[in-house]
Design an enzyme around this catalytic site. Sequence first.
Site, short mmCIF file in Angstrom:
data_model
loop_
_atom_site.label_atom_id
_atom_site.label_comp_id
_atom_site.label_asym_id
_atom_site.label_seq_id
_atom_site.Cartn_x
_atom_site.Cartn_y
_atom_site.Cartn_z
N GLU A 90 0.79 -1.22 0.00
CA GLU A 90 0.00 0.00 0.00
C GLU A 90 0.83 1.28 0.00
O GLU A 90 0.50 2.23 0.71
CB GLU A 90 -0.93 -0.03 1.21
N HIS A 126 -8.00 -4.17 -1.26
CA HIS A 126 -7.24 -4.25 -0.02
C HIS A 126 -6.20 -3.13 0.07
O HIS A 126 -6.17 -2.38 1.05
CB HIS A 126 -6.55 -5.62 0.07
N GLU A 127 -5.37 -3.01 -0.95
CA GLU A 127 -4.31 -1.99 -0.89
C GLU A 127 -4.89 -0.59 -0.85
O GLU A 127 -4.39 0.29 -0.14
CB GLU A 127 -3.33 -2.15 -2.06
N HIS A 187 -6.03 0.42 2.60
CA HIS A 187 -4.94 0.86 3.48
C HIS A 187 -4.78 2.38 3.47
O HIS A 187 -4.14 2.94 4.36
CB HIS A 187 -3.62 0.21 3.07
N GLU A 226 -3.79 -4.46 9.20
CA GLU A 226 -4.27 -5.50 8.29
C GLU A 226 -5.69 -5.99 8.58
O GLU A 226 -6.42 -6.35 7.66
CB GLU A 226 -3.28 -6.68 8.26
N ASP A 234 9.06 -10.54 9.68
CA ASP A 234 8.82 -11.32 8.45
C ASP A 234 8.51 -12.78 8.77
O ASP A 234 7.69 -13.40 8.11
CB ASP A 234 10.06 -11.30 7.54
N TYR A 263 -4.84 -10.45 9.79
CA TYR A 263 -5.77 -10.15 8.70
C TYR A 263 -7.18 -10.64 9.03
O TYR A 263 -8.13 -9.86 9.11
CB TYR A 263 -5.31 -10.86 7.41
N1 BES Z 1 1.05 -4.47 3.72
C1 BES Z 1 0.80 -5.75 3.20
C2 BES Z 1 2.04 -6.46 2.71
C3 BES Z 1 3.08 -6.73 3.78
C4 BES Z 1 2.71 -7.18 5.03
C5 BES Z 1 4.41 -6.54 3.49
C6 BES Z 1 3.68 -7.41 5.99
C7 BES Z 1 5.38 -6.79 4.45
C8 BES Z 1 5.01 -7.22 5.72
C9 BES Z 1 -0.21 -5.70 2.07
O1 BES Z 1 -1.21 -4.76 2.27
C10 BES Z 1 -0.89 -7.02 2.04
O2 BES Z 1 -1.54 -7.34 2.98
N2 BES Z 1 -0.74 -7.76 0.95
C11 BES Z 1 -1.36 -9.03 0.78
C12 BES Z 1 -2.56 -8.90 -0.11
C13 BES Z 1 -3.85 -9.24 0.40
C14 BES Z 1 -5.01 -9.13 -0.53
C15 BES Z 1 -4.13 -9.80 1.69
C16 BES Z 1 -0.38 -9.95 0.10
O3 BES Z 1 0.66 -9.48 -0.35
O4 BES Z 1 -0.65 -11.14 0.00
ZN ZN Z 2 -2.51 -5.29 3.83
#
Ligand code: BES
Ligand code: ZN
Length: 653
Positions: free
Chosen positions: A318, A342-343, A346, A365, A424, A432
Amino acid sequence: MTCQRQSHGFAVGVHLSRLLVLLLAGVPMSLAGAAEDPHSYANISEFRAIHASLDLSADFQTQQLSGYVDLTMTRLDDAATELKLDTRDLAVAKVELQRAPALDLPRTVGEGKADSRSARPIPLKFKLGPVDATLGAPLQITLPAKFDAKTFVVRIQYQTSPGASGLQWLTPAQTAGKQQPYMYSQSQAIHARSWIPLQDTPAVRLTYDAHIRTPPNLLAVMSAENAVDTPRNGDYRFRMPQAIPSYLFALGVGDLTFKAIGPRTGVYAEKVIVDAAAHEFADVESMVIACEQLFGPYRWGRYDMLILPPSYMWGGMENPRLTFLTPTAIAGDRSLVSLIAHELAHSWSGNLVTNASWASIWLNEGFTTYLERRIVEALYGPDRRAMEDVLGLQSVKRDIANFTQRGELQFTKLNVDLRGRDPDDSFSDIPYEKGRLFIGFLESRLGRPKLDAFLRDYFDHFAFQSVNTGDFVSYLETYLLTQPGIHITKAEVDEWMNGTGLPSTAVLPTSNAFVQVDTQRTEWLQGKRSAQQLETAKWSTQQWLNFLDNLPHDLTAARLTELDTTFKLTAATNNEIAHSWLLDAIRAGYAPAWPRLEQFLTTIGRRKLVKDLYEELLKTPDGKARATAIYAKARPLYQVPLAQQLDAMLRQN
Ligand code: BES
Ligand code: ZN
């Protein structure tokens, strides 16, 4: 030089007024300052960055960024003499105290004349502390003696490492167009420090501007104002006038073209995929409108998207004004667009109101997943929303089962303790989907109108601030639970925040469309229906996912042959369907899928689509051999943090 001075003066003017606003508002930095962020070395109760001014060159030969950042700092503690920043694998050449005209630098500092305008920068003593595998190394900067300026600028001259965890450098062969290289950043959670030395904690928000030099035939874009008609000359300037946390600093450089979608939305991508991307994500302008109607104005100007190469390890990120997206979501039929919902969401939950540390990531999330589903419902109807809710529930139940099996139930809490952990590695669907269920619980008690009003107030109340779980709970208790006619107890909220697994008050979603799929699956499994007799003609992508994700794990290869012959699943071009099918194929030892599996794993680097395939392969000796062979070919494609995780996984097994 002149140019740089100008931008400097401009920047400082803006920041001082921002600081003043913060101070006058009486809610300066206390909110986030209270909680320590275990993932940052920065001494943020002593100093806070309010602006970063970047000047960087991208060198594709050496795969390095080099240049400097000017950090405008404010002092919170008069006695503090050392500034501590976060870094990872940075080569720091020089640190200086800038003496820009607008700053209240003391005249006593440094040698020479009192007129600071003509004064040269003051070199500062610095050292990089010991390297921690998760956190990187602190950059410790010693300020001059008797230096008590309230606001000052430090310039840090540095270079990134070719293996920087937050940068990905791709050869032309790894791009869609195959002609030009590509590079992109991914700062969340704690990777900004690998390309900018700063206070790498979401508790601190700052504005930024940037001057980025690239090879002249490439275009640079950032999480900032991107002028749609920028001449392509290798010299680009950006401004991000809103204060954002470091994890939202983002840069992409490639052979990019822009295609408009709506008046304030569009897509940047390599030429060969820009039309497909614009077609796939054509609904984005309607999504922005829908989200504004639900949750208040979109406050970031434009909403553009950058399509990354397939090595991108996330579905989406996002980054403000410029969401970063995986190309694997371009299915041709818009079936995977909940990702953009989703993005985009955010822009309210996360970018406007930000988790103050990664232990509170559910505030980003969980809220966002709830908002995402509301956007999906508004655009595509309640049936589609219900299906995505149920897929989410299934996935969080699998996560809870896995954590339970590993004896790590504490990671199923919303209010999680991440001290000593790499954010990570602790990533899961808990923040989520459990977070989304918590908002669903509030909705079940309040009704929609009251919930929506509460969410809008929450976004307004904490706009452009960073908050943690405690701040949220206090807000909830003060502004919601005290209202007459609200039947939510503190104990219920506490169970959501601090309990493990799914609370008894969870309202679990159901989907009629899935009930039909479940019936067909059962009948096929019981032999009451052949594959050909399955009524799949009208199945959506989500229904296929539900069918495939819930096949028993002990199916024989012969049974998969039956499905594959009828539905050509090995040849599926929808990447989510292919992923679910390949997981089934590995479990069943279905050999005809092996070439497809290898092709999938060597062309896609999205963590959600590849990680569990490796996990599943590693469960048998034969699979392990296959995993090792494929990984040897695939690894160069994968983004640094994913490759590190998979390295560890393959080593352990
Ligand atoms: N902000 C997250 C991606 C993220 C989370 C990067 C934690 C690094 C650490 C992004 O908004 C996200 O949640 N992406 C999901 C997509 C989704 C539709 C749930 C993904 O990348 O799978
Ligand atoms: Zn997210």
